[in-house]
Design a protein around this motif. Structure first.
Motif, short mmCIF file in Angstrom:
data_model
loop_
_atom_site.label_atom_id
_atom_site.label_comp_id
_atom_site.label_asym_id
_atom_site.label_seq_id
_atom_site.Cartn_x
_atom_site.Cartn_y
_atom_site.Cartn_z
N LEU A 80 0.82 -1.22 0.00
CA LEU A 80 0.00 0.00 0.00
C LEU A 80 0.85 1.27 0.00
N PHE A 81 2.03 1.22 0.64
CA PHE A 81 2.85 2.42 0.68
C PHE A 81 3.90 2.46 -0.42
N GLU A 82 4.46 1.33 -0.80
CA GLU A 82 5.47 1.31 -1.86
C GLU A 82 4.83 1.41 -3.24
N ARG A 83 3.66 0.82 -3.39
CA ARG A 83 2.85 0.86 -4.60
C ARG A 83 3.57 0.29 -5.83
N PRO A 84 3.99 -0.98 -5.79
CA PRO A 84 4.55 -1.59 -6.99
C PRO A 84 3.47 -1.84 -8.05
N PHE A 85 2.22 -1.79 -7.63
CA PHE A 85 1.09 -1.85 -8.55
C PHE A 85 -0.10 -1.17 -7.89
N ARG A 86 -1.07 -0.77 -8.71
CA ARG A 86 -2.26 -0.09 -8.22
C ARG A 86 -3.50 -0.78 -8.78
N VAL A 87 -4.64 -0.42 -8.24
CA VAL A 87 -5.89 -0.94 -8.77
C VAL A 87 -6.01 -0.49 -10.23
N GLY A 88 -6.31 -1.43 -11.11
CA GLY A 88 -6.42 -1.14 -12.54
C GLY A 88 -5.20 -1.58 -13.34
N ASP A 89 -4.09 -1.89 -12.67
CA ASP A 89 -2.90 -2.36 -13.38
C ASP A 89 -3.10 -3.79 -13.86
N VAL A 90 -2.42 -4.13 -14.94
CA VAL A 90 -2.45 -5.49 -15.49
C VAL A 90 -1.20 -6.21 -15.01
N LEU A 91 -1.40 -7.30 -14.25
CA LEU A 91 -0.28 -8.05 -13.68
C LEU A 91 -0.24 -9.46 -14.25
N ASP A 92 0.97 -10.01 -14.25
CA ASP A 92 1.18 -11.42 -14.56
C ASP A 92 1.88 -12.02 -13.35
N VAL A 93 1.17 -12.88 -12.63
CA VAL A 93 1.69 -13.49 -11.41
C VAL A 93 1.62 -15.00 -11.57
N GLY A 94 2.76 -15.63 -11.64
CA GLY A 94 2.80 -17.09 -11.74
C GLY A 94 2.01 -17.64 -12.91
N GLY A 95 2.05 -16.96 -14.05
CA GLY A 95 1.33 -17.42 -15.23
C GLY A 95 -0.13 -17.00 -15.29
N GLN A 96 -0.62 -16.32 -14.27
CA GLN A 96 -1.99 -15.81 -14.28
C GLN A 96 -1.94 -14.33 -14.61
N ARG A 97 -2.62 -13.93 -15.67
CA ARG A 97 -2.62 -12.53 -16.09
C ARG A 97 -4.01 -11.96 -15.93
N GLY A 98 -4.07 -10.77 -15.30
CA GLY A 98 -5.36 -10.13 -15.10
C GLY A 98 -5.20 -8.72 -14.56
N THR A 99 -6.33 -8.10 -14.24
CA THR A 99 -6.38 -6.72 -13.77
C THR A 99 -6.57 -6.71 -12.26
N VAL A 100 -5.82 -5.87 -11.57
CA VAL A 100 -5.96 -5.74 -10.12
C VAL A 100 -7.26 -4.99 -9.84
N THR A 101 -8.15 -5.62 -9.07
CA THR A 101 -9.41 -4.96 -8.73
C THR A 101 -9.46 -4.54 -7.26
N GLY A 102 -8.52 -5.02 -6.46
CA GLY A 102 -8.50 -4.63 -5.06
C GLY A 102 -7.19 -5.00 -4.40
N VAL A 103 -6.74 -4.13 -3.51
CA VAL A 103 -5.53 -4.38 -2.73
C VAL A 103 -5.93 -4.32 -1.27
N GLY A 104 -5.88 -5.46 -0.60
CA GLY A 104 -6.28 -5.53 0.79
C GLY A 104 -5.08 -5.69 1.71
N LEU A 105 -5.35 -5.83 2.99
CA LEU A 105 -4.27 -6.01 3.95
C LEU A 105 -3.64 -7.39 3.86
N ARG A 106 -4.45 -8.43 3.63
CA ARG A 106 -3.94 -9.80 3.60
C ARG A 106 -3.70 -10.30 2.19
N ALA A 107 -4.57 -9.93 1.27
CA ALA A 107 -4.48 -10.44 -0.10
C ALA A 107 -4.95 -9.37 -1.09
N SER A 108 -4.55 -9.55 -2.33
CA SER A 108 -4.99 -8.67 -3.40
C SER A 108 -5.84 -9.48 -4.37
#
Length: 181
Positions: A80-108
Motif C-alpha cells: 500500500l505504501f510502496e505501490r509496486p502496482f495499483r488498482v487497474g494495473d495489469v499483472l502477470d503473477v505465476g502465469g496468471q494474467r489479469g487486472t488488479v481490482t482490489g488491494v487488501g491487507l492480507r491479499a490482493s
C-alpha cells in the motif's frame, strides 16, 4: 463511527489514495477499541498485571499460529505504501494474467481475462516474480495466437486478421498491428 468520519477527511485534506485511507481507518479503529478495553479495565479497577502471564502464553501460541497471516499483513502494508502496482494495473503473477481490482491487507484481488477473480496473498506478490504490464505505460503489445483450418488461404487469413485488428477500438493505430504467419 469516528473512524468512518475521519476516512473522507484524510482522503480530501491529506490527498491520500482511498486504499491507504482505508488502511489508516482500520488501524485507527483497532487502536480505539484497544484504548476502550484498557480504559474499561482500569475503570472497574481490574489490575492489568493479572493478564501478564496469560497474555505471554497466548502471545507465543498466536505468534506461531499467525506467522503466515502476519507475513501477508506486513506485505500488504508495504504494497500500500510502496505501490509496486495499483488498482487497474495489469499483472502477470505465476502465469496468471489479469487486472488488479482490489488491494487488501492480507491479499490482493486479480480479475483474470476469463472473468474469474483470484485472491493472491500479498507475501506472494512481494516474494515471487511479478510482471506489471501497465506500471509506467498503458501501451503494451500482446501476441494473440490464432488457429485456422488446414487448407485455408494464408494470404486471406492474414488480410482478415489485419482488418479485424485495425477496426478494433482498443488496438493502437501507431504502430500498426502486425500479422505473422
Amino acid at each position: 463511527l469516528v473512524s468512518r468520519v475521519v476516512e473522507p477527511v484524510i482522503v480530501k485534506r491529506m490527498k491520500i489514495e482511498p486504499n491507504q485511507a482505508n488502511l489508516i481507518r482500520r488501524w485507527l479503529r483497532a487502536a480505539m477499541v484497544l484504548g476502550l478495553v484498557l480504559f474499561s479495565l482500569v475503570s472497574v479497577k481490574i489490575p492489568l498485571t493479572v493478564f501478564a502471564f496469560a497474555g505471554g502464553a497466548l502471545a507465543i501460541g498466536l505468534g506461531f499460529g499467525m506467522q503466515t497471516m502476519l507475513k501477508n499483513f506486513v506485505s500488504g502494508i508495504i504494497i500500500l505504501f510502496e505501490r509496486p502496482f495499483r488498482v487497474g494495473d495489469v499483472l502477470d503473477v505465476g502465469g496468471q494474467r489479469g487486472t488488479v481490482t482490489g488491494v487488501g491487507l492480507r491479499a490482493s484481488v486479480l480479475q483474470l481475462w476469463d472473468g474469474t477473480e483470484t485472491l493472491i496473498p500479498n507475501s506472494t506478490l512481494l516474494e515471487n516474480n511479478l510482471t506489471n504490464w501497465t506500471y509506467s505505460n498503458r501501451k503494451v503489445r500482446f501476441a494473440v495466437p490464432v488457429g485456422v483450418a488446414y487448407g485455408s488461404d494464408p494470404r486471406r487469413v492474414m488480410q482478415v486478421l489485419s482488418e479485424v485488428a485495425e477496426r478494433h477500438g482498443l488496438v493502437e493505430k501507431d504502430p500498426k498491428p502486425q500479422v505473422f504467419f
